[in-house]
Design a protein around this motif. Structure first.
Motif, PDB file in Angstrom:
ATOM      1  N   LYS A  41       0.830  -1.201   0.000  1.00 30.23           N
ATOM      2  CA  LYS A  41       0.000   0.000   0.000  1.00 30.23           C
ATOM      3  C   LYS A  41       0.867   1.254   0.000  1.00 30.23           C
ATOM      4  O   LYS A  41       1.758   1.408   0.838  1.00 30.23           O
ATOM      5  CB  LYS A  41      -0.914   0.003   1.227  1.00 30.23           C
ATOM      6  N   PRO A  42       0.631   2.175  -0.934  1.00 24.24           N
ATOM      7  CA  PRO A  42       1.398   3.427  -0.962  1.00 24.24           C
ATOM      8  C   PRO A  42       0.969   4.360   0.165  1.00 24.24           C
ATOM      9  O   PRO A  42      -0.140   4.254   0.701  1.00 24.24           O
ATOM     10  CB  PRO A  42       1.058   4.010  -2.339  1.00 24.24           C
ATOM     11  N   GLN A  43       1.854   5.274   0.499  1.00 26.28           N
ATOM     12  CA  GLN A  43       1.594   6.220   1.575  1.00 26.28           C
ATOM     13  C   GLN A  43       1.142   7.568   1.014  1.00 26.28           C
ATOM     14  O   GLN A  43       1.503   7.947  -0.094  1.00 26.28           O
ATOM     15  CB  GLN A  43       2.856   6.409   2.421  1.00 26.28           C
ATOM     16  N   PHE A  44       0.368   8.279   1.825  1.00 34.52           N
ATOM     17  CA  PHE A  44      -0.110   9.598   1.415  1.00 34.52           C
ATOM     18  C   PHE A  44       1.075  10.543   1.226  1.00 34.52           C
ATOM     19  O   PHE A  44       1.977  10.617   2.055  1.00 34.52           O
ATOM     20  CB  PHE A  44      -1.062  10.160   2.473  1.00 34.52           C
ATOM     21  N   MET A  45       1.065  11.276   0.098  1.00 33.19           N
ATOM     22  CA  MET A  45       2.166  12.177  -0.214  1.00 33.19           C
ATOM     23  C   MET A  45       1.739  13.643  -0.278  1.00 33.19           C
ATOM     24  O   MET A  45       2.432  14.519   0.235  1.00 33.19           O
ATOM     25  CB  MET A  45       2.792  11.784  -1.564  1.00 33.19           C
ATOM     26  N   ALA A  46       0.596  13.913  -0.922  1.00 37.07           N
ATOM     27  CA  ALA A  46       0.191  15.309  -1.104  1.00 37.07           C
ATOM     28  C   ALA A  46      -1.283  15.364  -1.489  1.00 37.07           C
ATOM     29  O   ALA A  46      -1.901  14.350  -1.833  1.00 37.07           O
ATOM     30  CB  ALA A  46       1.040  15.974  -2.189  1.00 37.07           C
ATOM     31  N   SER A  47      -1.818  16.559  -1.443  1.00 39.08           N
ATOM     32  CA  SER A  47      -3.207  16.769  -1.854  1.00 39.08           C
ATOM     33  C   SER A  47      -3.311  18.092  -2.595  1.00 39.08           C
ATOM     34  O   SER A  47      -2.429  18.947  -2.507  1.00 39.08           O
ATOM     35  CB  SER A  47      -4.142  16.767  -0.640  1.00 39.08           C
ATOM     36  N   GLY A  48      -4.382  18.251  -3.342  1.00 35.33           N
ATOM     37  CA  GLY A  48      -4.601  19.485  -4.087  1.00 35.33           C
ATOM     38  C   GLY A  48      -6.033  19.557  -4.566  1.00 35.33           C
ATOM     39  O   GLY A  48      -6.902  18.802  -4.107  1.00 35.33           O
ATOM     40  N   GLN A  49      -6.259  20.449  -5.509  1.00 28.17           N
ATOM     41  CA  GLN A  49      -7.597  20.596  -6.085  1.00 28.17           C
ATOM     42  C   GLN A  49      -7.464  20.688  -7.592  1.00 28.17           C
ATOM     43  O   GLN A  49      -6.718  21.516  -8.112  1.00 28.17           O
ATOM     44  CB  GLN A  49      -8.287  21.848  -5.537  1.00 28.17           C
ATOM     45  N   LEU A  50      -8.182  19.825  -8.282  1.00 26.82           N
ATOM     46  CA  LEU A  50      -8.110  19.754  -9.737  1.00 26.82           C
ATOM     47  C   LEU A  50      -9.506  19.891 -10.329  1.00 26.82           C
ATOM     48  O   LEU A  50     -10.398  19.091 -10.018  1.00 26.82           O
ATOM     49  CB  LEU A  50      -7.478  18.418 -10.161  1.00 26.82           C
ATOM     50  N   PHE A  51      -9.686  20.918 -11.148  1.00 24.81           N
ATOM     51  CA  PHE A  51     -10.973  21.178 -11.803  1.00 24.81           C
ATOM     52  C   PHE A  51     -12.106  21.263 -10.780  1.00 24.81           C
ATOM     53  O   PHE A  51     -13.198  20.726 -10.977  1.00 24.81           O
ATOM     54  CB  PHE A  51     -11.280  20.105 -12.852  1.00 24.81           C
ATOM     55  N   GLY A  52     -11.799  21.906  -9.662  1.00 20.84           N
ATOM     56  CA  GLY A  52     -12.804  22.141  -8.637  1.00 20.84           C
ATOM     57  C   GLY A  52     -13.010  21.001  -7.667  1.00 20.84           C
ATOM     58  O   GLY A  52     -13.805  21.128  -6.729  1.00 20.84           O
ATOM     59  N   SER A  53     -12.314  19.883  -7.849  1.00 21.87           N
ATOM     60  CA  SER A  53     -12.501  18.715  -6.984  1.00 21.87           C
ATOM     61  C   SER A  53     -11.194  18.350  -6.288  1.00 21.87           C
ATOM     62  O   SER A  53     -10.109  18.546  -6.852  1.00 21.87           O
ATOM     63  CB  SER A  53     -12.997  17.516  -7.800  1.00 21.87           C
TER      64      SER A  53
END
Length: 351
Positions: A63-75
């Protein structure tokens, strides 16, 4: 009709881990995209994304680990990675949760750009993995050739066996130095591949940005280019700076060995030529002296044995045998002394 399902149902998308990197052995690495339309509040999106990942990799230790988050096309979009360097073990995962009416339309519009962007990402990681492999191989050769340098210095005190050992090194070292040069060339190629794909990555990223909404945040995609890719390039350049002087050193040592071998072989050939010439002169002088009219051997024997006749074979076996032995020894000795004198003269003249 849309049906609400729990996040745990994502395990059905990966039965028995059929989509895991360990099973499909992706040559350039792997990127998976999970898409869903959440029914909870936006504050729960991160928790929902984690639940989707847990379900997808249920029963697996990859299982991969969480790396980053963002917002793409409003989602919202979440990135996960297992951090593996080997392409066949890499797993990059994106979880996109649709919370905007324009998301699907814009994803479809930019699908080719996304596909090419992810391909460039995989190629960059693959090139860096290959560069690291080349570095390890070159570093191993560097250690072997450094030992050759140490051995080469010690040969100066081993004059009896030095030439044969140098010939042995002259047989073995060219293949190692050639491999060393090939690995350095490959490192340069991988560095170029990363730079080329970084430019392409930036191009496709700009294409995606052109379709982005006002509040979008895709910095995690840009960070791969601005941070990891640049780190890869600096690391490869550092490796090249470290290894390139070694190539020059080993080329110089190989040239020195060739020069020493050629010089010592030439000296051996000269000594052999002088020896042959000396022997030839000695034999010639011996032959000439045996034909001289003075007959020095007969004079010496006559003086030592005045009553003994040397008229062979009438004089008998013993006198004739003594005469023959003394005759041969005298002229051979005379020729040997002459050869020795001429040999010394030629040795001094050749220095």
């Amino acid at each position: 009709q849309n049906v609400t399902v729990p996040a745990s149902q994502f395990s059905r998308l990966n039965p028995q881990g059929c989509l895991l990197a360990s099973n499909i052995q992706p040559s350039l690495g792997q990127t998976l995209v999970l898409y869903g339309e959440p029914v909870g509040t936006p504050e729960e999106d991160r928790k929902l994304a984690n639940a989707c990942v847990d379900a997808f990799f249920q029963g697996s230790d990859q299982k991969p680990q969480f790396m980053a988050s963002g917002q793409l096309f409003g989602s919202p979009i979440f990135a996960y990675d297992n951090g593996k360097e080997k392409p066949t073990e890499q797993c990059h995962l994106l979880v996109c949760l649709n919370r905007h009416p324009e998301t699907l339309k814009l994803v479809e519009k930019t699908s080719l750009s996304f596909f090419n962007l992810l391909c460039c990402r995989s190629k960059i990681l693959f090139a860096y993995h290959e560069a690291r492999w080349c570095y390890r191989e070159t570093r191993g050769l560097y250690g072997q050739l450094e030992q050759e340098v140490t051995d080469f210095k010690e040969l100066a005190t081993q004059r009896d066996t030095r030439l044969e050992q140098l010939k042995q090194k002259l047989t073995e070292m060219p293949s190692k130095t050639f491999d060393y040069a090939v690995y350095l060339r490959d490192l340069e190629d991988h560095k170029t591949a990363i730079a080329t794909n970084a430019e392409n990555y930036d191009y496709w990223l700009e294409k995606i940005r052109e379709s982005s909404l006002k509040d979008d945040n895709i910095e995690f995609l840009a960070n791969f280019l601005n941070q990891r890719t640049k780190l890869f390039q600096r690391q490869i350049q550092t490796n090249l700076n470290y290894l390139k002087p070694g190539q020059q050193l080993f080329d110089q040592m190989l040239g020195s060995i060739r020069g020493i071998v050629e010089t010592e072989q030439a000296q051996q050939e000269k000594r052999l030529e002088r020896w042959i010439a000396s022997v030839g002169i000695g034999l010639a002088v011996s032959g000439i002296s045996s034909q001289t009219a003075a007959k020095p051997v007969e004079s010496i024997i006559t003086q030592l044995y005045p009553k003994q006749s040397l008229d062979c074979p009438k004089a008998g076996v013993t006198p004739c045998l003594i005469y023959s032995v003394v005759f041969v020894l005298f002229h051979v000795g005379f020729g040997f002394i002459t050869a020795l004198i001429f040999g010394r003269i030629m040795d001094r003249g050749g220095k």
